[in-house]
Motif scaffolding. Structure first.
Motif, PDB file in Angstrom:
ATOM      1  N   VAL A 198       0.859  -1.188   0.000  1.00  0.00           N
ATOM      2  CA  VAL A 198       0.000   0.000   0.000  1.00  0.00           C
ATOM      3  C   VAL A 198       0.900   1.243   0.000  1.00  0.00           C
ATOM      4  N   GLY A 199       0.659   2.131  -0.964  1.00  0.00           N
ATOM      5  CA  GLY A 199       1.469   3.352  -1.089  1.00  0.00           C
ATOM      6  C   GLY A 199       2.722   3.163  -1.914  1.00  0.00           C
ATOM      7  N   GLY A 200       3.032   1.931  -2.251  1.00  0.00           N
ATOM      8  CA  GLY A 200       4.251   1.665  -3.031  1.00  0.00           C
ATOM      9  C   GLY A 200       3.934   1.354  -4.475  1.00  0.00           C
ATOM     10  N   SER A 201       4.924   0.852  -5.177  1.00  0.00           N
ATOM     11  CA  SER A 201       4.730   0.547  -6.591  1.00  0.00           C
ATOM     12  C   SER A 201       5.760  -0.473  -7.061  1.00  0.00           C
ATOM     13  N   ALA A 202       5.463  -1.054  -8.196  1.00  0.00           N
ATOM     14  CA  ALA A 202       6.416  -1.889  -8.919  1.00  0.00           C
ATOM     15  C   ALA A 202       6.376  -1.426 -10.372  1.00  0.00           C
ATOM     16  N   CYS A 252       9.069  13.591 -19.917  1.00  0.00           N
ATOM     17  CA  CYS A 252      10.086  13.106 -18.985  1.00  0.00           C
ATOM     18  C   CYS A 252       9.526  11.925 -18.185  1.00  0.00           C
ATOM     19  N   ALA A 253      10.406  11.182 -17.553  1.00  0.00           N
ATOM     20  CA  ALA A 253       9.982  10.078 -16.694  1.00  0.00           C
ATOM     21  C   ALA A 253       9.675  10.623 -15.309  1.00  0.00           C
ATOM     22  N   VAL A 254       8.457  10.379 -14.846  1.00  0.00           N
ATOM     23  CA  VAL A 254       8.105  10.812 -13.497  1.00  0.00           C
ATOM     24  C   VAL A 254       8.677   9.810 -12.498  1.00  0.00           C
ATOM     25  N   ASN A 255       8.942  10.293 -11.297  1.00  0.00           N
ATOM     26  CA  ASN A 255       9.474   9.430 -10.242  1.00  0.00           C
ATOM     27  C   ASN A 255       8.393   8.477  -9.753  1.00  0.00           C
ATOM     28  N   PRO A 256       8.784   7.350  -9.159  1.00  0.00           N
ATOM     29  CA  PRO A 256       7.782   6.444  -8.571  1.00  0.00           C
ATOM     30  C   PRO A 256       6.980   7.169  -7.487  1.00  0.00           C
ATOM     31  N   PRO A 257       5.794   6.664  -7.170  1.00  0.00           N
ATOM     32  CA  PRO A 257       4.951   7.353  -6.185  1.00  0.00           C
ATOM     33  C   PRO A 257       5.609   7.438  -4.815  1.00  0.00           C
ATOM     34  N   LYS A 258       5.414   8.608  -4.202  1.00  0.00           N
ATOM     35  CA  LYS A 258       5.918   8.846  -2.844  1.00  0.00           C
ATOM     36  C   LYS A 258       4.940   9.802  -2.178  1.00  0.00           C
ATOM     37  N   ASP A 259       4.502   9.444  -1.008  1.00  0.00           N
ATOM     38  CA  ASP A 259       3.539  10.262  -0.262  1.00  0.00           C
ATOM     39  C   ASP A 259       2.293  10.558  -1.094  1.00  0.00           C
ATOM     40  N   GLY A 260       1.840   9.584  -1.857  1.00  0.00           N
ATOM     41  CA  GLY A 260       0.596   9.733  -2.609  1.00  0.00           C
ATOM     42  C   GLY A 260       0.723  10.536  -3.896  1.00  0.00           C
ATOM     43  N   SER A 281       5.943  19.044 -12.302  1.00  0.00           N
ATOM     44  CA  SER A 281       4.542  18.613 -12.246  1.00  0.00           C
ATOM     45  C   SER A 281       4.386  17.517 -11.188  1.00  0.00           C
ATOM     46  N   LYS A 282       3.206  17.488 -10.588  1.00  0.00           N
ATOM     47  CA  LYS A 282       2.880  16.458  -9.606  1.00  0.00           C
ATOM     48  C   LYS A 282       1.554  15.814  -9.992  1.00  0.00           C
ATOM     49  N   PHE A 283       1.492  14.512  -9.810  1.00  0.00           N
ATOM     50  CA  PHE A 283       0.301  13.737 -10.185  1.00  0.00           C
ATOM     51  C   PHE A 283      -0.165  12.909  -8.988  1.00  0.00           C
ATOM     52  N   ASP A 284      -1.477  12.707  -8.922  1.00  0.00           N
ATOM     53  CA  ASP A 284      -2.063  11.891  -7.857  1.00  0.00           C
ATOM     54  C   ASP A 284      -1.681  10.421  -8.083  1.00  0.00           C
ATOM     55  N   ALA A 285      -1.168   9.769  -7.066  1.00  0.00           N
ATOM     56  CA  ALA A 285      -0.695   8.396  -7.195  1.00  0.00           C
ATOM     57  C   ALA A 285      -1.828   7.372  -7.244  1.00  0.00           C
ATOM     58  N   ALA A 286      -3.060   7.803  -7.012  1.00  0.00           N
ATOM     59  CA  ALA A 286      -4.189   6.878  -7.110  1.00  0.00           C
ATOM     60  C   ALA A 286      -4.850   6.953  -8.477  1.00  0.00           C
ATOM     61  N   THR A 287      -4.875   8.156  -9.052  1.00  0.00           N
ATOM     62  CA  THR A 287      -5.639   8.351 -10.287  1.00  0.00           C
ATOM     63  C   THR A 287      -4.813   8.870 -11.464  1.00  0.00           C
ATOM     64  N   GLY A 288      -3.650   9.416 -11.186  1.00  0.00           N
ATOM     65  CA  GLY A 288      -2.841  10.042 -12.234  1.00  0.00           C
ATOM     66  C   GLY A 288      -3.239  11.485 -12.510  1.00  0.00           C
ATOM     67  N   ALA A 289      -4.227  12.011 -11.780  1.00  0.00           N
ATOM     68  CA  ALA A 289      -4.693  13.389 -12.010  1.00  0.00           C
ATOM     69  C   ALA A 289      -3.585  14.392 -11.686  1.00  0.00           C
ATOM     70  N   VAL A 290      -3.621  15.517 -12.393  1.00  0.00           N
ATOM     71  CA  VAL A 290      -2.631  16.572 -12.165  1.00  0.00           C
ATOM     72  C   VAL A 290      -2.918  17.256 -10.832  1.00  0.00           C
ATOM     73  N   ILE A 291      -1.899  17.372 -10.000  1.00  0.00           N
ATOM     74  CA  ILE A 291      -2.003  18.135  -8.751  1.00  0.00           C
ATOM     75  C   ILE A 291      -1.369  19.503  -8.952  1.00  0.00           C
ATOM     76  N   ASN A 292      -0.211  19.505  -9.612  1.00  0.00           N
ATOM     77  CA  ASN A 292       0.517  20.747  -9.924  1.00  0.00           C
ATOM     78  C   ASN A 292       1.000  20.681 -11.361  1.00  0.00           C
ATOM     79  N   GLY A 293       0.893  21.801 -12.101  1.00  0.00           N
ATOM     80  CA  GLY A 293       1.438  21.884 -13.451  1.00  0.00           C
ATOM     81  C   GLY A 293       2.927  22.119 -13.424  1.00  0.00           C
ATOM     82  N   PRO A 294       3.490  22.306 -14.597  1.00  0.00           N
ATOM     83  CA  PRO A 294       2.852  22.763 -15.828  1.00  0.00           C
ATOM     84  C   PRO A 294       2.045  21.709 -16.603  1.00  0.00           C
TER      85      PRO A 294
END
Ligand code: FES
Length: 156
Positions: A64-68, A101-109, A118-131
């Motif tokens: 939970v909260g991690g990724s592969a 660019c390659a986004v980093n693996p999920p951390k803190d959601g 840019s920041k994306f939601d780790a549950a849905t992929g939605a944009v949290i912060n642009g550009p």
């Protein structure tokens, strides 16, 4: 008489030479015992089988909260299989929708893109912060026993 002896000797020499050549070529083709030589190991002519692309991981590798990370078998892009809450799995493309660019693996959601922030939601992929303005592409993930299997990209 002498001429005839030379002529007969010449013919005999040519015949022996021919037999030697024939013998040599048969030996090369079949080996000294008359049996065709075996092919060298690894030279059977069969194409080596390549491993199938990885499209799944054991569920134990995705806390939970991690990724592969797996590869999209179609595009070859890296995909994060995530478990944002217990028992809920999703696949998120690692390719930032801003400039690729390659986004980093999920951390803190969140997934963070190091290129422009840019920041994306780790549950849905939605944009949290642009550009970035578009969400990360998502993939269906199915749990099959203890294995998580990547499905097709959704909404692409
Ligand atoms: Fe990711 Fe620009 S490429 S924020």
């Amino acid at each position: 008489m002498r001429r005839r002896a030379l002529l007969d000797g010449g013919i005999a020499a040519v015949a022996l030479g021919g037999a030697g050549l024939l013998s040599g070529s048969l030996t090369a083709a079949f080996g000294r015992d008359g049996i065709a030589p075996a092919a060298a190991p690894g030279t059977t002519g069969a194409a080596p089988q390549s491993a199938a692309p990885a499209v799944g991981v054991p569920a134990a590798q995705v806390p939970v909260g991690g990724s592969a990370t797996v590869k999209d078998p179609t595009s070859g892009d890296a995909v994060y299989i995530v478990q944002p809450s217990a028992g809920k799995y999703a696949g998120l493309s690692s390719v930032c929708t801003h400039s690729g660019c390659a986004v980093n693996p999920p951390k803190d959601g969140q997934l963070y893109c190091p290129c422009h922030g840019s920041k994306f939601d780790a549950a849905t992929g939605a944009v949290i912060n642009g550009p970035a303005t578009k969400p990360l592409p998502t993939y269906a993930v199915t749990k099959n026993g203890e294995q998580l299997e990547l499905g097709p990209q959704q909404g692409a």
